[in-house]
Design a protein around this motif. Structure first.
Motif, mmCIF file in Angstrom:
data_model
loop_
_atom_site.group_PDB
_atom_site.id
_atom_site.type_symbol
_atom_site.label_atom_id
_atom_site.label_comp_id
_atom_site.label_asym_id
_atom_site.label_seq_id
_atom_site.Cartn_x
_atom_site.Cartn_y
_atom_site.Cartn_z
ATOM 1 N N UNK A 90 0.565 -1.179 0.109
ATOM 2 C CA UNK A 90 -0.333 -0.517 -0.194
ATOM 3 C C UNK A 90 0.922 1.286 -0.207
ATOM 4 N N UNK A 91 2.020 1.471 0.680
ATOM 5 C CA UNK A 91 2.564 2.207 0.895
ATOM 6 C C UNK A 91 3.730 2.617 -0.615
ATOM 7 N N UNK A 92 4.159 1.501 -1.447
ATOM 8 C CA UNK A 92 4.817 1.472 -2.592
ATOM 9 C C UNK A 92 3.726 2.442 -3.702
ATOM 10 N N UNK A 139 0.544 12.975 1.950
ATOM 11 C CA UNK A 139 1.127 11.375 1.820
ATOM 12 C C UNK A 139 2.174 11.251 1.968
ATOM 13 N N UNK A 140 3.665 12.408 2.423
ATOM 14 C CA UNK A 140 4.455 11.673 2.277
ATOM 15 C C UNK A 140 4.627 11.061 3.562
ATOM 16 N N UNK A 141 4.548 11.526 4.560
ATOM 17 C CA UNK A 141 4.087 11.251 6.212
ATOM 18 C C UNK A 141 3.416 9.799 5.586
ATOM 19 N N UNK A 142 2.239 9.660 5.505
ATOM 20 C CA UNK A 142 1.134 8.481 5.683
ATOM 21 C C UNK A 142 2.016 7.683 5.027
ATOM 22 N N UNK A 149 10.611 3.038 4.990
ATOM 23 C CA UNK A 149 11.702 2.508 3.712
ATOM 24 C C UNK A 149 12.339 2.813 4.218
ATOM 25 N N UNK A 150 13.399 3.677 5.471
ATOM 26 C CA UNK A 150 14.741 3.152 6.248
ATOM 27 C C UNK A 150 14.455 2.288 6.843
ATOM 28 N N UNK A 151 13.543 1.496 7.414
ATOM 29 C CA UNK A 151 13.298 0.588 8.200
ATOM 30 C C UNK A 151 13.516 -1.060 7.835
#
Length: 230
Positions: A90-92, A139-142, A149-151
């Motif tokens: 979903x994030x992608x 949107x970026x925060x969501x 991604x850094x996770x």
């Protein structure tokens, strides 16, 4: 006689909906299996209330409880992986589809700003551009909240430090992350679960604790038989 219109190609958002539906179905099945396993463990352990003292219990019952516990752990891990996969997908999609559309709108707005426009139109365009920028920020925060991604690229500690900065910006809560410096190689599903747990705790602190600062300590401790505990 007019030609019959050709069939419309499948929409990208329809493909995304189908994929999310399949993932949710898998998630529901996994949860159902998890509940069945939990009920079975509860049934087996409930039967030990009147059992003999430890060390004299029925070996078959002990074996059954151990097997069900292992199944429960495996199902919990599967559930975490399915949830994490859905979040990442979903994030992608948010980043790739909506992010690109917003960037295109921003580009066109910038091109319009270079034209000779009446003052009223220029003011309205500036307001629209500001709204587009705010939409992109949200949107970026969501996207980052769903699955930073850094996770996966940098690990738990750098992501917690990023989270501390986000909490400060969003809630005004000063968060400090203390790390003992020991390597922490974790399974991706465990890392994701820990991150979401810490995030939820910090949001609760910011909303309900009525304090201005909080700290997160991440320590690796030795346990029996050479194991480690985070």
């Amino acid at each position: 006689m007019p030609e019959k219109p050709s069939a419309q190609p499948a929409r990208p958002d329809r493909a995304l909906e189908d994929e999310l539906r399949r993932t949710r179905d898998e998630l529901r099945q996994t949860r159902a299996q998890l509940e069945i396993a939990r009920a079975e463990v509860a049934r087996l352990t409930a039967g030990t209330a009147d059992a003999p003292p430890a060390g004299t219990a029925d070996p078959k019952l002990q074996r059954a409880v151990q097997e069900q516990t292992e199944k429960l752990r495996a199902l919990a891990a599967t559930l975490a992986l399915v949830e994490e996969r859905e979040r990442r997908a979903l994030a992608q999609d948010l980043h790739d589809d909506l992010g690109q559309m917003i960037a295109l709108i921003r580009l066109k707005a910038s091109a319009m700003a270079a034209l000779k426009l009446p003052a009223a139109h220029r003011k309205a365009l500036a307001e629209c551009t500001a709204a587009v920028d705010e939409t992109h920020r949200r949107l970026r925060a969501m996207t980052f909240q769903l699955c930073p991604p850094m996770l996966h690229d940098m690990g738990l500690i750098p992501t917690l430090e990023w989270l501390a900065d986000e909490i400060r910006h969003a809630y005004g809560l000063q968060v400090v992350v203390h790390d003992d410096g020991h390597p922490k190689p974790l399974d991706p599903s465990v890392t994701a679960t820990l991150f979401r747990a810490v995030r939820e705790l910090l949001i609760n602190v910011a909303r309900h604790a009525q304090v201005q600062a909080a700290s997160v300590a991440v320590n690796l401790e030795k346990v029996n038989e050479g194991g480690e505990k985070l």
